[in-house]
Design a protein around this motif. Sequence first.
Motif, PDB file in Angstrom:
ATOM      1  N   ALA A 132       1.988   1.681  -3.565  1.00 37.13           N
ATOM      2  CA  ALA A 132       0.894   2.201  -4.384  1.00 37.13           C
ATOM      3  C   ALA A 132       0.713   3.699  -4.169  1.00 37.13           C
ATOM      4  CB  ALA A 132      -0.395   1.448  -4.058  1.00 37.13           C
ATOM      5  N   LYS A 133       0.815   4.121  -2.924  1.00 34.14           N
ATOM      6  CA  LYS A 133       0.667   5.540  -2.608  1.00 34.14           C
ATOM      7  C   LYS A 133       1.780   6.357  -3.252  1.00 34.14           C
ATOM      8  CE  LYS A 133       0.133   8.733   1.285  1.00 34.14           C
ATOM      9  NZ  LYS A 133       0.080   8.845   2.783  1.00 34.14           N
ATOM     10  N   GLN A 186       0.832  -1.215   0.000  1.00 41.95           N
ATOM     11  CA  GLN A 186       0.000   0.000   0.000  1.00 41.95           C
ATOM     12  C   GLN A 186       0.860   1.257   0.000  1.00 41.95           C
ATOM     13  OE1 GLN A 186      -4.278  -1.255   1.798  1.00 41.95           O
ATOM     14  NE2 GLN A 186      -2.826  -0.440   3.265  1.00 41.95           N
ATOM     15  N   GLY A 205       1.137   6.846  -6.784  1.00 39.76           N
ATOM     16  CA  GLY A 205      -0.079   7.593  -7.084  1.00 39.76           C
ATOM     17  C   GLY A 205      -1.222   6.740  -7.601  1.00 39.76           C
ATOM     18  N   VAL A 206      -1.248   5.468  -7.183  1.00 44.43           N
ATOM     19  CA  VAL A 206      -2.301   4.551  -7.627  1.00 44.43           C
ATOM     20  C   VAL A 206      -3.137   4.146  -6.422  1.00 44.43           C
ATOM     21  CG1 VAL A 206      -2.808   2.353  -8.755  1.00 44.43           C
ATOM     22  CG2 VAL A 206      -0.806   3.684  -9.451  1.00 44.43           C
ATOM     23  N   SER A 207      -4.446   4.339  -6.509  1.00 42.83           N
ATOM     24  CA  SER A 207      -5.331   3.985  -5.411  1.00 42.83           C
ATOM     25  C   SER A 207      -5.481   2.469  -5.325  1.00 42.83           C
ATOM     26  CB  SER A 207      -6.708   4.633  -5.612  1.00 42.83           C
ATOM     27  OG  SER A 207      -7.595   4.245  -4.596  1.00 42.83           O
ATOM     28  N   THR A 208      -5.047   1.896  -4.222  1.00 41.33           N
ATOM     29  CA  THR A 208      -5.117   0.445  -4.020  1.00 41.33           C
ATOM     30  C   THR A 208      -5.487   0.170  -2.577  1.00 41.33           C
ATOM     31  OG1 THR A 208      -3.472  -0.019  -5.735  1.00 41.33           O
ATOM     32  CG2 THR A 208      -3.825  -1.711  -4.068  1.00 41.33           C
ATOM     33  N   GLN A 209      -6.543  -0.602  -2.371  1.00 45.43           N
ATOM     34  CA  GLN A 209      -6.985  -0.943  -1.029  1.00 45.43           C
ATOM     35  C   GLN A 209      -7.117  -2.454  -0.879  1.00 45.43           C
ATOM     36  OE1 GLN A 209      -7.466   1.128   1.586  1.00 45.43           O
ATOM     37  NE2 GLN A 209      -6.770   2.837   0.319  1.00 45.43           N
ATOM     38  N   LYS A 231      -7.668  -4.455  -7.818  1.00 46.27           N
ATOM     39  CA  LYS A 231      -7.752  -3.201  -8.561  1.00 46.27           C
ATOM     40  C   LYS A 231      -6.498  -2.392  -8.297  1.00 46.27           C
ATOM     41  CE  LYS A 231     -12.821  -2.989  -8.261  1.00 46.27           C
ATOM     42  NZ  LYS A 231     -13.984  -2.228  -7.750  1.00 46.27           N
ATOM     43  N   GLY A 232      -6.392  -1.247  -8.972  1.00 48.51           N
ATOM     44  CA  GLY A 232      -5.218  -0.412  -8.773  1.00 48.51           C
ATOM     45  C   GLY A 232      -3.975  -1.068  -9.329  1.00 48.51           C
TER      46      GLY A 232
END
Length: 324
Positions: free
Chosen positions: A32-33, A29, A36-40, A63-64
């Motif tokens: 991803a941050k 995570q 700049g990619v939203s990933t949860q 996703k992401g």
Amino acid sequence: MRKSVDSAVAQQRLLLMSQLQWFFVDKLQEMAKELGVSTQFQPVEWLRDDGRHGGGLRFVADKGLFNRASINVSQIHFADLPDKSLLSATALSAIIHPDHPLAPSLHIHLSWSELKSGRSYWRIMADLNPAIANKLDKLLFDDTLRALSGNYFASASQSGDNYFYIPALQRYRGVSHFYLEGFNPDSNGALSAPENFAEAVISCYCAIVKQHLAAAQAATAQQKRLQLDYHTLYFYQVLTLDRGTTAGLLAHGQNDIGTLGSLPARIDRSLLASWLEKTAPPQNKLIARLLHVLGENEICEINDQVKAKIAQQIRLHYAHYPLP
């Protein structure tokens, strides 16, 4: 509610595996941050026999940054079942399939089992699985494994190659494989703390992925095609050859979606069908069953509903053709 295991050592192992799980989720995570990619990651819990014999928790994302990612920790225990030789088993098992074709997939498994006889042992696996091979990635991953495992590296690499070889296709699943079974650490420093091995492999992998994604352009059609082909091969290997996956599905049907969490999000049906004649019996019959489940679409989505059907067909197959 999940019942806790009585063994103090097993409780310590569960805490250790859970810490590694959070370490991996946090690393991914954080990456991803930074990109700049939203990933949860979403938590999913499962119970063995309504929790009487343990269960597990996995974090999943599709996703992401990820085509599919699943980071699982589980613990099962059978102190109250006299017919079981296993007292408890505690495991971290994770598979990461990045969305971008240039970023390789990773499988890592770390488990500790204790038998009612008093024997206990580790199982350690780590393998790098690219859709598009990169020599520098392999060198870095191999060097990391070698530095962590010392004298065990050669035998563990050979065991990993044997495990992940696909005879029908005459190739390996990945480019770097590491596998130790029935392992107990010794005092020579190499692998004296299996958790340190897992943490270092996770860090190495995240560095590889971050390097690729930080410089990556949008994936080309050819790259996506190579990734789809590779994901089909991964699907084939897991469902026809992977002993751990098969054993998990045959042992019980209470975590089928989690057990099949290693499957990529989509595969090419025609490519899979082209391997039917190459596959030795009786596994060719299993491929036929899987093709029926997948339907007629050229690109097959491997969602939770499909996974549940796959698990059912695998159990039916081995009912007819028991494992040796």
